[in-house]
Scaffold this active site. Structure first.
Site, PDB file in Angstrom:
ATOM      1  N   ASN A 127       0.837  -1.205   0.000  1.00  0.00           N
ATOM      2  CA  ASN A 127       0.000   0.000   0.000  1.00  0.00           C
ATOM      3  C   ASN A 127       0.873   1.256   0.000  1.00  0.00           C
ATOM      4  O   ASN A 127       1.866   1.327   0.731  1.00  0.00           O
ATOM      5  CB  ASN A 127      -0.853  -0.020   1.281  1.00  0.00           C
ATOM      6  CG  ASN A 127      -1.976   0.991   1.288  1.00  0.00           C
ATOM      7  OD1 ASN A 127      -2.754   1.062   0.342  1.00  0.00           O
ATOM      8  ND2 ASN A 127      -2.072   1.780   2.353  1.00  0.00           N
ATOM      9  N   ASP A 134     -10.042  10.076  -0.239  1.00  0.00           N
ATOM     10  CA  ASP A 134     -10.693  11.309   0.222  1.00  0.00           C
ATOM     11  C   ASP A 134     -10.339  12.417  -0.770  1.00  0.00           C
ATOM     12  O   ASP A 134      -9.302  12.364  -1.426  1.00  0.00           O
ATOM     13  CB  ASP A 134     -10.335  11.701   1.671  1.00  0.00           C
ATOM     14  CG  ASP A 134      -8.856  11.624   2.002  1.00  0.00           C
ATOM     15  OD1 ASP A 134      -8.015  11.752   1.079  1.00  0.00           O
ATOM     16  OD2 ASP A 134      -8.523  11.444   3.185  1.00  0.00           O
TER      17      ASP A 134
HETATM   18  C1  XIL Z   1      -3.601   8.607   9.501  1.00  0.00           C
HETATM   19  C2  XIL Z   1      -4.785   8.654  10.450  1.00  0.00           C
HETATM   20  O1  XIL Z   1      -5.976   8.848   9.713  1.00  0.00           O
HETATM   21  C3  XIL Z   1      -4.606   9.755  11.436  1.00  0.00           C
HETATM   22  O2  XIL Z   1      -5.627   9.718  12.418  1.00  0.00           O
HETATM   23  C4  XIL Z   1      -3.241   9.629  12.135  1.00  0.00           C
HETATM   24  O3  XIL Z   1      -3.025  10.739  12.968  1.00  0.00           O
HETATM   25  C5  XIL Z   1      -2.143   9.551  11.104  1.00  0.00           C
HETATM   26  O4  XIL Z   1      -2.404   8.473  10.214  1.00  0.00           O
HETATM   27  N1  XIL Z   1      -1.757   7.028   5.054  1.00  0.00           N
HETATM   28  C6  XIL Z   1      -1.971   5.933   5.842  1.00  0.00           C
HETATM   29  C7  XIL Z   1      -2.777   6.053   7.061  1.00  0.00           C
HETATM   30  O5  XIL Z   1      -1.601   4.815   5.440  1.00  0.00           O
HETATM   31  O6  XIL Z   1      -2.371   5.164   8.066  1.00  0.00           O
HETATM   32  C8  XIL Z   1      -2.784   7.455   7.598  1.00  0.00           C
HETATM   33  O7  XIL Z   1      -3.730   7.521   8.651  1.00  0.00           O
HETATM   34  C9  XIL Z   1      -3.135   8.432   6.500  1.00  0.00           C
HETATM   35  C10 XIL Z   1      -2.109   8.375   5.404  1.00  0.00           C
END
Ligand code: XIL
Length: 595
Positions: free
Chosen positions: A425, A492
């Site tokens: 990923n 998103d």
């Molecule tokens: C993000 C979370 O949504 C947040 O709450 C946290 O503070 C940081 O991590 N890529 C990823 C996710 O693979 O694990 C991340 O998630 C967002 C970016």
């Protein structure tokens, strides 16, 4: 005449009393008790027993039993379980009352113990109405469509709260109180979530306002639940961004691959298990629209393994069990991720040779993947290993093991859970950047050498105007050509692009969720899903997951933007109403034009 009439009245009264008294001892004997297999894999399964009151009076308290030949229960939820084959499951109090026409359901996990997927007879005083036996039904591996079938009948209402008299809202199969002082959306009154009558009534038949919690006489003002047209109506309210009616009932039920969502759980702010507005609202949205959840944080390394060899699975188990019992799958995220804050301290401080590091990494991956084996659909095994066309050198794993750590993690994951799909990923691969080429080189190498890998996860933290859907299609098709699955893992779309030419804060940025912004976002979400469907054949669709349930809970607000301003990047607003982008995703899933 009179004495006779009195006598017959008296005897029918006696008869009635006798029946009523009999029902205290032997209960109402008017429920169907179904043993349902909801998920089935080599060595185990998850099942549920659904008790549906087919009589005309309420059931107050229930207890059912069953016995296997080889299978054994390993854990159960929403019930108090006793016995060790035979088993007896008793209500938890809050789910003891079943009104006529309603169902309650509890779930459990089964180890097959060398046997097949047994469907035992369910017995119990309440079940005797159906001849003392159960009617068994297997819904194995049809999780993506089964809930729509269940929820389209009024008899499958499950209650989220103790059922009381008066009007309530049948919200897509779950009963909630109606709000008295809230005009639209979800409200918070008398210390519990409620639904405004207008919002409740906007659901399609047979949902809506019900009297006494039993029948479903929805006064439907919404469009048909059949996915026939894309004309939906959305309006802005003062408190929240545009929410409104969809032309379909449930995103997940439009397709047979997972439509997922990232969720906060455990001790996180806005945990879906909080018994408040956000918790209840999110659970409602998830069970109605999503067929898979990803833990936004709580299955990362530091949350599960903060001391070497000592795993803390409680919060993650709560989420996974809840998902399974609600017929929702789980995508595990992430077994290995370099990002500082979530690499456990013991790993950050670990001093050891390369071999000792590999041993520690294996311990982590196997400990986690074996714990959830059979309960998760898939894993992000390694997250974000590349930067441009090379390895990310700020990763403690790369520093101590070199590139080898990636394959070691995949091998350990496969050994621990042979049935889960294993993904690499990363972000910023959607435009075919050098990082994507690097990931492809790794995947080809893995396939050639027999290192296990099933798919590529594209995070898809993209913008309203970047990258182009042409690039997205190209990268999807390259993964498809390798025979791997494609998953959009963290979708998103903020309304602003802080890197765009027109953006400048505070002078020139989108500060309000205008109809125009919502419309652009709707089309963009639609086109991304359309590109996915066009390029990825059904057998290679790992699914599409959005990164968060409701707008103001999005991680983007804190991560990317000046002054933490709103971005409205998700499908549901803060009143848990669907926004135009939800319709956009639905349009694409229904094969309708993006407009
Ligand atoms: C993000 C979370 O949504 C947040 O709450 C946290 O503070 C940081 O991590 N890529 C990823 C996710 O693979 O694990 C991340 O998630 C967002 C970016």
């Amino acid at each position: 005449m009179l004495p006779i009439r009195i006598r017959s009245l008296a005897s029918s009264l006696m008869l009635g009393l006798g029946l009523a008294m009999g029902s205290v001892g032997a209960l109402a004997q008017t429920a169907d008790c179904n043993y349902i297999i909801s998920n089935d894999w080599n060595s185990g399964l998850t099942g549920a027993i659904q008790i549906t009151n087919t009589g005309s009076s309420s059931i107050d308290g229930w207890s059912v039993s069953w016995e296997y030949d080889a299978n054994r229960v390993t854990n159960a939820w929403n019930t108090q379980l006793s016995g060790d084959n035979p088993y007896t499951a008793t209500d938890m109090g809050w789910n003891g009352t079943i009104q006529p026409g309603q169902s309650v359901e509890f779930g459990f996990q089964v180890n097959k113990n060398g046997g097949g997927s047994e469907v035992p007879e369910v017995t119990g005083d309440v079940c005797s109405g159906s001849g003392g036996s159960s009617s068994a039904s297997s819904q194995a591996s049809s999780q993506l469509s089964s809930s729509s079938e269940a929820s389209s009948e009024s008899s499958s209402i499950s209650s989220s709260a103790p059922v009381t008299g008066g009007s309530q809202c049948n919200w897509y199969g779950t009963l909630y109180p109606l709000c008295e002082n809230t005009e639209s959306g979800w409200g918070w009154e008398n210390n519990e979530s409620c639904i405004a009558p207008s919002t409740c009534s906007s659901q399609p038949d047979p949902y809506g306002i019900v009297e006494g919690g039993a029948s479903s006489s929805a006064s439907s003002q919404s469009s048909s639940s059949a996915p026939a047209s894309s004309s939906s109506s959305f309006s802005s309210s003062s408190s929240s961004s545009a929410g409104g009616d969809l032309t379909f009932e449930s995103l997940r039920n439009l397709v047979d691959f997972p439509i997922g969502v990232a969720v906060p759980a455990g001790n996180e702010t806005n945990s879906i298990f909080d018994n408040d507005y956000e918790g209840n609202g999110q659970r409602g949205v998830i069970t109605q629209h999503f067929g898979q959840v990803t833990a936004g944080n709580i299955m990362k390394m530091s949350y599960l393994h903060n001391e070497r060899g000592n795993f803390t699975f409680g919060n993650a188990d709560e989420l996974v069990d809840w998902a399974i019992s609600n017929n929702v799958g789980v995508h595990g995220h992430a077994l290995v991720w370099h990002s500082d804050y979530q690499v456990p301290n013991w790993m950050q401080n670990f001093q050891g040779t390369e071999e000792e590091w590999v041993e520690a990494l294996r311990e982590h991956v196997s400990g986690v993947a074996s714990h959830f084996a059979g309960r998760v659909d898939s894993w992000d095994v390694v997250n974000e290993a590349f930067v441009d066309d090379g390895y990310r050198t700020d990763s403690i794993f790369y520093q101590n093991m070199g590139e080898r750590y990636i394959e070691e993690a995949f091998i350990a994951a496969r050994d621990a859970d042979p049935d889960a799909d294993l993904y690499y990923n990363d972000f910023s691969m959607e435009n075919g950047q050098p990082k994507f080429d690097r990931a492809m080189t790794m995947a080809e190498d893995f396939l050639q050498r027999g290192v296990p890998i099933d798919g590529i996860g594209f995070q898809f933290h993209v913008f309203i105007d970047w990258p182009s859907t042409t690039s997205m299609r190209e990268v999807f098709s390259r993964v498809v050509d390798l025979g791997l699955k494609v998953k959009i893992t963290e979708l998103d779309i903020p309304v602003n692009n802080p890197y765009g030419n027109d953006y400048s804060y505070p002078d020139n940025y989108i500060a309000e969720y205008t109809d125009d912004a919502a419309q652009r976002q709707k089309v963009r979400f639609c086109q991304i899903v359309e590109a996915y469907l066009a390029e990825v054949p059904p057998a290679q669709r790992g699914g599409v997951t959005v990164w968060g349930v409701f707008d103001s809970d999005s991680w983007l607000i804190e991560q990317t933007f000046d002054n933490n301003h709103d971005e409205w990047p998700l499908l549901f607003n803060d009143d848990f109403e669907p926004k135009p982008p939800a319709q956009g995703v639905g349009d694409a899933l229904m094969g309708m034009p993006c407009q």
